[in-house]
Design a protein around this motif. Structure first.
Motif, short mmCIF file in Angstrom:
data_model
loop_
_atom_site.label_atom_id
_atom_site.label_comp_id
_atom_site.label_asym_id
_atom_site.label_seq_id
_atom_site.Cartn_x
_atom_site.Cartn_y
_atom_site.Cartn_z
N PHE A 144 0.79 -1.22 0.00
CA PHE A 144 0.00 0.00 0.00
C PHE A 144 0.83 1.28 0.00
N GLY A 145 2.12 1.19 0.38
CA GLY A 145 2.97 2.37 0.31
C GLY A 145 3.10 2.90 -1.11
N PRO A 146 3.49 2.06 -2.08
CA PRO A 146 3.56 2.53 -3.47
C PRO A 146 2.21 2.98 -4.01
N LEU A 147 1.14 2.29 -3.60
CA LEU A 147 -0.19 2.69 -4.07
C LEU A 147 -0.54 4.08 -3.56
N LEU A 148 -0.27 4.34 -2.27
CA LEU A 148 -0.52 5.66 -1.71
C LEU A 148 0.31 6.72 -2.43
N THR A 149 1.57 6.39 -2.70
CA THR A 149 2.45 7.32 -3.41
C THR A 149 1.90 7.66 -4.78
N ALA A 150 1.47 6.64 -5.52
CA ALA A 150 0.93 6.87 -6.86
C ALA A 150 -0.33 7.72 -6.82
N LEU A 151 -1.19 7.48 -5.84
CA LEU A 151 -2.43 8.25 -5.74
C LEU A 151 -2.14 9.71 -5.37
N LEU A 152 -1.21 9.94 -4.47
CA LEU A 152 -0.86 11.31 -4.09
C LEU A 152 -0.24 12.07 -5.25
N LEU A 153 0.51 11.37 -6.10
CA LEU A 153 1.14 12.03 -7.24
C LEU A 153 0.11 12.50 -8.27
N LEU A 154 -1.10 11.97 -8.20
CA LEU A 154 -2.16 12.41 -9.11
C LEU A 154 -2.61 13.83 -8.79
N VAL A 155 -2.44 14.24 -7.52
CA VAL A 155 -2.99 15.54 -7.11
C VAL A 155 -1.93 16.49 -6.54
N LEU A 156 -0.71 15.98 -6.25
CA LEU A 156 0.30 16.83 -5.64
C LEU A 156 1.62 16.76 -6.41
N ASP A 157 2.43 17.80 -6.25
CA ASP A 157 3.78 17.80 -6.81
C ASP A 157 4.60 16.74 -6.10
N TRP A 158 5.58 16.16 -6.82
CA TRP A 158 6.32 15.05 -6.25
C TRP A 158 7.08 15.43 -4.98
N ARG A 159 7.54 16.69 -4.90
CA ARG A 159 8.26 17.12 -3.70
C ARG A 159 7.33 17.12 -2.49
N ALA A 160 6.10 17.53 -2.68
CA ALA A 160 5.13 17.52 -1.58
C ALA A 160 4.82 16.09 -1.14
N VAL A 161 4.75 15.19 -2.10
CA VAL A 161 4.47 13.78 -1.77
C VAL A 161 5.61 13.19 -0.96
N VAL A 162 6.85 13.45 -1.39
CA VAL A 162 8.01 12.95 -0.65
C VAL A 162 8.00 13.49 0.78
N ALA A 163 7.70 14.76 0.93
CA ALA A 163 7.66 15.36 2.26
C ALA A 163 6.57 14.73 3.12
N LEU A 164 5.41 14.47 2.54
CA LEU A 164 4.31 13.86 3.29
C LEU A 164 4.66 12.46 3.77
N LEU A 165 5.48 11.75 3.01
CA LEU A 165 5.85 10.39 3.41
C LEU A 165 6.75 10.37 4.65
N THR A 166 7.26 11.52 5.05
CA THR A 166 8.06 11.56 6.28
C THR A 166 7.19 11.66 7.53
N VAL A 167 5.92 12.02 7.36
CA VAL A 167 5.05 12.24 8.52
C VAL A 167 4.84 10.98 9.35
N PRO A 168 4.54 9.80 8.74
CA PRO A 168 4.33 8.61 9.58
C PRO A 168 5.53 8.27 10.45
N ALA A 169 6.72 8.64 10.01
CA ALA A 169 7.93 8.34 10.80
C ALA A 169 7.88 9.05 12.14
N ILE A 170 7.25 10.21 12.20
CA ILE A 170 7.17 10.97 13.45
C ILE A 170 6.41 10.16 14.50
N GLY A 171 5.33 9.50 14.06
CA GLY A 171 4.55 8.68 14.98
C GLY A 171 5.34 7.50 15.52
#
Length: 405
Positions: A144-171
């Motif tokens: 589901f990680g790659p699937l989430l990445t692909a879906l986010l890339l449909l609506v966001l710039d790739w830099r924003a998607v990469v940054a968002l993927l760092t959020v779960p690490a905080i938890g």
């Protein structure tokens, strides 16, 4: 499962899922990076390969550190490092910084498996069950990680998607700092403790490891790594080359069934990981290891022929591949714990993932060569033979005295 096992399970499942989310989202970004940085696939391929290669190269020192300093702080540091590498990716102005960011990620990622697996092997009393849930967490990230990445890339710039993927690490970092568990609950005080980190001690411990059944286990893991990487690297292309799974146009959009079948195989791996871990609590691990490798050998030989038997038989073979490919991982992880002393579990898992990710990376080169100069049938036959060889090696483990385990 007792409270300590549950705490270790939750912690390692989340960290394992993040590892595989990052690992398998990188290929999704490659298509974007080719245009964004105006580089060739050859250059970008080298950059990404360095990052993946570091996972295997760094596994042994990571294992030594796990034995010396414990696993919790290393897992937390690994997650922080992986997230930091990805955050640097989001800021990369050119391919040089991109390469540096991937190197940071790969170095941090190399820490996880030796630390996480040694934590489970030393701290969990229901070891097989915890390995099963740990594998499930990893496969959730895989599917589901790659699937989430692909879906986010449909609506966001790739830099924003990469940054968002760092959020779960905080938890995960927050949880790792707060959760309480005993890292050595499953081993005696004489077996536990820390290992010295001198070169002499590492060489001595390595000689001890490879003088037992661990050597045979290590060889089998290398073979499994080649099978794993050799199969998955080009599997979508092989499925797409089959006549019935070419590109279709639906409502004006190109649809590639091969991609969905590939995702389905990865998703079935969630069930395989769980089943593989649970079965080790009920049967001798060598038998389970032999069974999964034997099944992988058979499935490799029937994969291409089954495409001509009809859709249902072919999909059943794909389901079998996904199940047994990932069921093998928790099985060999338990085998390692049985053939290595508790105070060098980190080192033993370091060697294991050097074989799995380092030597196993050669499977991609093997697959590319056979697909270029031979055929899909030749590749799958080669992988099938390798799986049978691995199964044969596992059989020889049954002759190893229990005193050397």
């Amino acid at each position: 499962m007792n409270e300590n096992d549950r705490s270790i399970t939750g912690f390692t499942m989340l960290a394992h899922g993040i590892f595989h989310t990052y690992e398998l989202s990188i290929p999704i970004f490659i298509v974007v990076w080719l245009d964004a940085f105006d580089v060739s696939a050859f250059v970008l391929g080298i950059v990404v390969s360095i990052g993946y290669g570091l996972i295997g190269v760094g596994a042994i020192p990571s294992g030594v550190l796990s034995d010396a300093y414990g696993s919790r702080r290393l897992i937390v540091a690994s997650v922080i490092g992986m997230a930091g590498g990805f955050f640097l990716l989001a800021l990369a102005p050119n391919v040089v910084v991109l390469a540096a960011a991937i190197i940071v990620w790969g170095t941090a990622a190399s820490v996880y498996h030796p630390a996480g697996l040694s934590l489970i092997s030393r701290g969990a009393t229901q070891r097989g069950t915890v390995f099963a849930y740990h594998g499930v967490g990893g496969n959730v990230g895989t599917a589901f990680g790659p699937l989430l990445t692909a879906l986010l890339l449909l609506v966001l710039d790739w830099r924003a998607v990469v940054a968002l993927l760092t959020v779960p690490a905080i938890g995960v970092v927050a949880l790792g700092s707060l959760i309480e568990f005993d890292e050595d609950a499953a081993v005696s005080t004489t077996d536990g403790g820390t290992a010295p980190t001198t070169l002499e001690s590492v060489v001595s411990d390595s000689k001890l490891l490879f003088s037992t059944g661990f050597l045979l286990t290590f060889l089998t893991i290398m073979i499994y790594g080649v099978y794993y990487r050799g199969l998955l690297t080009f599997l979508p292309d092989m499925i797409g080359d089959l006549p019935q799974f070419g590109t279709y146009v639906v409502l004006g959009q190109a649809v590639e069934p091969a991609q969905y079948i590939y995702t389905g195989i990865l998703t079935i791996g969630i069930v395989g990981q769980y089943a593989g871990g649970r079965v080790t609590d009920h049967v001798r691990t060598e038998y389970a290891f032999f069974g999964t490798l034997l099944a992988l050998g058979i499935l490799a030989f029937v994969f291409i022929p089954s495409s001509g038997w009809g859709l249902a038989p072919f999909l059943l073979v794909c389901i079998g591949l996904g199940f047994f490919l990932y069921a093998t991982a928790p099985v060999y992880q338990v085998v390692i714990a049985e053939y290595a002393a508790a105070d060098v579990h980190g080192l033993s898992y370091g060697y294991a993932y050097l074989g799995m990710f380092g030597f196993g990376a050669g499977g991609a080169a093997l697959a590319g060569s056979l697909l270029t100069y031979a055929s899909e049938t030749a590749l799958l036959a080669t992988l099938g033979v390798l799986a049978f060889v691995g199964a044969g090696i596992v059989l020889s483990l049954l002759t190893v005295s229990s005193d050397s385990r």
